[in-house]
Design an enzyme around this catalytic site. Sequence first.
Site, PDB file in Angstrom:
ATOM      1  NE  ARG A  90      97.534  10.207-103.663  1.00 42.81           N
ATOM      2  CZ  ARG A  90      97.223  10.712-104.855  1.00 42.81           C
ATOM      3  NH1 ARG A  90      98.135  10.852-105.779  1.00 42.81           N
ATOM      4  NH2 ARG A  90      95.990  11.082-105.121  1.00 42.81           N
TER       5      ARG A  90
ATOM      6  CB  ALA B  52      97.645   7.926-109.749  1.00 42.87           C
TER       7      ALA B  52
ATOM      8  CD1 TRP C  26      81.846  18.427-100.346  1.00 40.61           C
ATOM      9  CD2 TRP C  26      79.796  19.231 -99.996  1.00 40.61           C
ATOM     10  NE1 TRP C  26      81.909  19.788-100.523  1.00 40.61           N
ATOM     11  CE2 TRP C  26      80.651  20.317-100.312  1.00 40.61           C
ATOM     12  CE3 TRP C  26      78.451  19.505 -99.733  1.00 40.61           C
ATOM     13  CZ2 TRP C  26      80.209  21.637-100.382  1.00 40.61           C
ATOM     14  CZ3 TRP C  26      78.012  20.821 -99.791  1.00 40.61           C
ATOM     15  CH2 TRP C  26      78.878  21.877-100.121  1.00 40.61           C
TER      16      TRP C  26
ATOM     17  CG  PHE D  74      94.446  10.935-111.316  1.00 37.35           C
ATOM     18  CD1 PHE D  74      93.701  12.107-111.288  1.00 37.35           C
ATOM     19  CD2 PHE D  74      95.828  11.035-111.378  1.00 37.35           C
ATOM     20  CE1 PHE D  74      94.323  13.352-111.341  1.00 37.35           C
ATOM     21  CE2 PHE D  74      96.454  12.277-111.436  1.00 37.35           C
ATOM     22  CZ  PHE D  74      95.699  13.434-111.413  1.00 37.35           C
TER      23      PHE D  74
ATOM     24  CE  LYS E 227      93.127  17.201-107.469  1.00 37.63           C
ATOM     25  NZ  LYS E 227      93.529  16.096-106.578  1.00 37.63           N
TER      26      LYS E 227
ATOM     27  CE  LYS F 141      90.498   9.016-106.517  1.00 40.30           C
ATOM     28  NZ  LYS F 141      91.719   9.609-105.927  1.00 40.30           N
TER      29      LYS F 141
ATOM     30  CG  PHE G 141      76.479  16.372-106.950  1.00 37.86           C
ATOM     31  CD1 PHE G 141      77.039  17.639-107.047  1.00 37.86           C
ATOM     32  CD2 PHE G 141      77.330  15.278-106.921  1.00 37.86           C
ATOM     33  CE1 PHE G 141      78.408  17.809-107.119  1.00 37.86           C
ATOM     34  CE2 PHE G 141      78.699  15.432-106.987  1.00 37.86           C
ATOM     35  CZ  PHE G 141      79.244  16.712-107.091  1.00 37.86           C
TER      36      PHE G 141
ATOM     37  CB  THR H  67      84.972  14.398-100.330  1.00 36.23           C
ATOM     38  OG1 THR H  67      85.616  15.588-100.801  1.00 36.23           O
ATOM     39  CG2 THR H  67      83.790  14.781 -99.449  1.00 36.23           C
TER      40      THR H  67
END
Length: 556
Positions: A94, A273, A409, A301, A105, A71, A381, A73
């Site tokens: 954020r 969130a 990405w 999220f 993460k 998200k 992907f 990215t």
Amino acid sequence: MKTDIEIAQAAELLPITEVAEHIGIASEELEVYGKYKAKLSEEFIEKTKKNPEGKLVLVTAINPTPAGEGKTTTTVGLGQAFDKLSKKAVITLREPSLGPCFGIKGGAAGGGLSQVVPMEDLNLHFTGDFHAITSANNLLAALLDNHIQQGNLLRIDPRQIVWKRCLDMNDRALRNIVIGMGGKTNGMVREDHFVITVASEIMAILCLASDFRDLKERLARIIVAYDDSGNAVTAKDLQAVGAMAALLKDAMKPNLIQTLEHTPALVHGGPFANIAHGCNSVMATKAALHMADYVITEAGFGADLGAEKFFDIKCRMADLKPDAVVLVATIRALKYNGGVAKEDLSRKDLGALQKGIVNLEKHIENIHKYGVPIVVTLNAFSSDTDEEIAYVQRFCEDRDCEFAVSEVWEKGGEGGIALAQKVLDTLHSKESYFTTLYEDDLSLTEKIHTVAAEIYGAGGVTYTAAAKRQLEKLERDGFGRFPVCIAKTQYSLSDDPKLLGRPVGFEMHVREAYVSAGAGFVVALTGDVMTMPGLPKTPAAYRIDVDDDGKIVGLF
């Protein structure tokens, strides 16, 4: 293949003053933190209020899975793509919390060629905003305990203290503690608790305050305890507001950094969130809207958490009206929702995709309830097949959603041009009829039920005896018109993280409720969600280090 941090460290950054000039900010209107970070001055923010507002685009996602959705990215890449199309755009995000950085993460600045930088600074101490919030929170806690120690003129009932200390780290051992041990001079012995800084009401207040005056007014309303007659005791009663505001003075100013392609990004505030309201600061979003023609922001999220709270809390309070939503999904995550094991997600499986796409379907339906047009994007992907992509595209277009594949990405802004064009087409051809999900005058239980039924798909809501009493008292105390902030697992539409896909008819369980009177919402804790997370068996901290050349390694 380079890691995200290696890509970020190899990037050639522009001085932040040059990035600022790109959107019309003079160097004297910045408060510079080194070469690549700055805060917007109060004077600049006030000046921009005279400018017209740009278009507001929210980026959200399906429920997160171990497969990853991308998200942030996508948000960063979309902003870069707008730049490629010569559109004046600003990204608002954020700030990452140290807890997840050292927990699971390992970093939260986007990924690949779509990152905000300087990545190490952002993920670690940045400009000190979270430390200021932690200090203000714990100053209030210290003043509270000191007041009791020094005679307790406010007649605070130690059994009804609701203010908790905080720390920006995942530390389960601090969830429930005993303080004041060791004799009378060390304070009253009592049970105490810690939350992670991103769940502190101070964080929510900083992110919802419209200006510094509003910040102080909100700080004053914080309820820290109740007296022996059951009356609320506030931060104002403890004479804590001025000192807390002093600690937060600089933290209130939005931070300006850049993407790998030098697109401006305001990164400010960071409530989770799943246990808070999940959005960057109102000040950053509103400043960006007066600085650019297009503002791309994100909420934490899945859309059942971050987007719902963005709409029903942030937009309600700040009078924001989003113009479009970008809903991020991946083929891999949809197959995971269809029952495929993580290690098998790269295999073509149209049956699992058809089974798991119901999660995306529910999020589409939910966003439509807010009247905002949707663009669905698949974060690409290499394992995605043409047949799988075509199936998702047809599925989305049949539900009145625009669709685009995103390759941000791998390709940065260039890989987001197809998505950016779809967003632009949507902004200029589809009207947003934004509305919140519920009205202020519903009761708190009616609001909780509305979110549970309409957004999560619950068949009903059950409450512990304690939660019922708490909600009844909050209604009596005059907080019934507040919006609700439901703390829930991010991994499922339900409050059970094991229920993937699109569960229906389940019961949602509310175990506790309390008011964040300064922030302006009522929190309902559901299931087993914790406001102080713990570290996993193999924390990301194990792989983070500083090499002999002083370079940080292993941070995502």
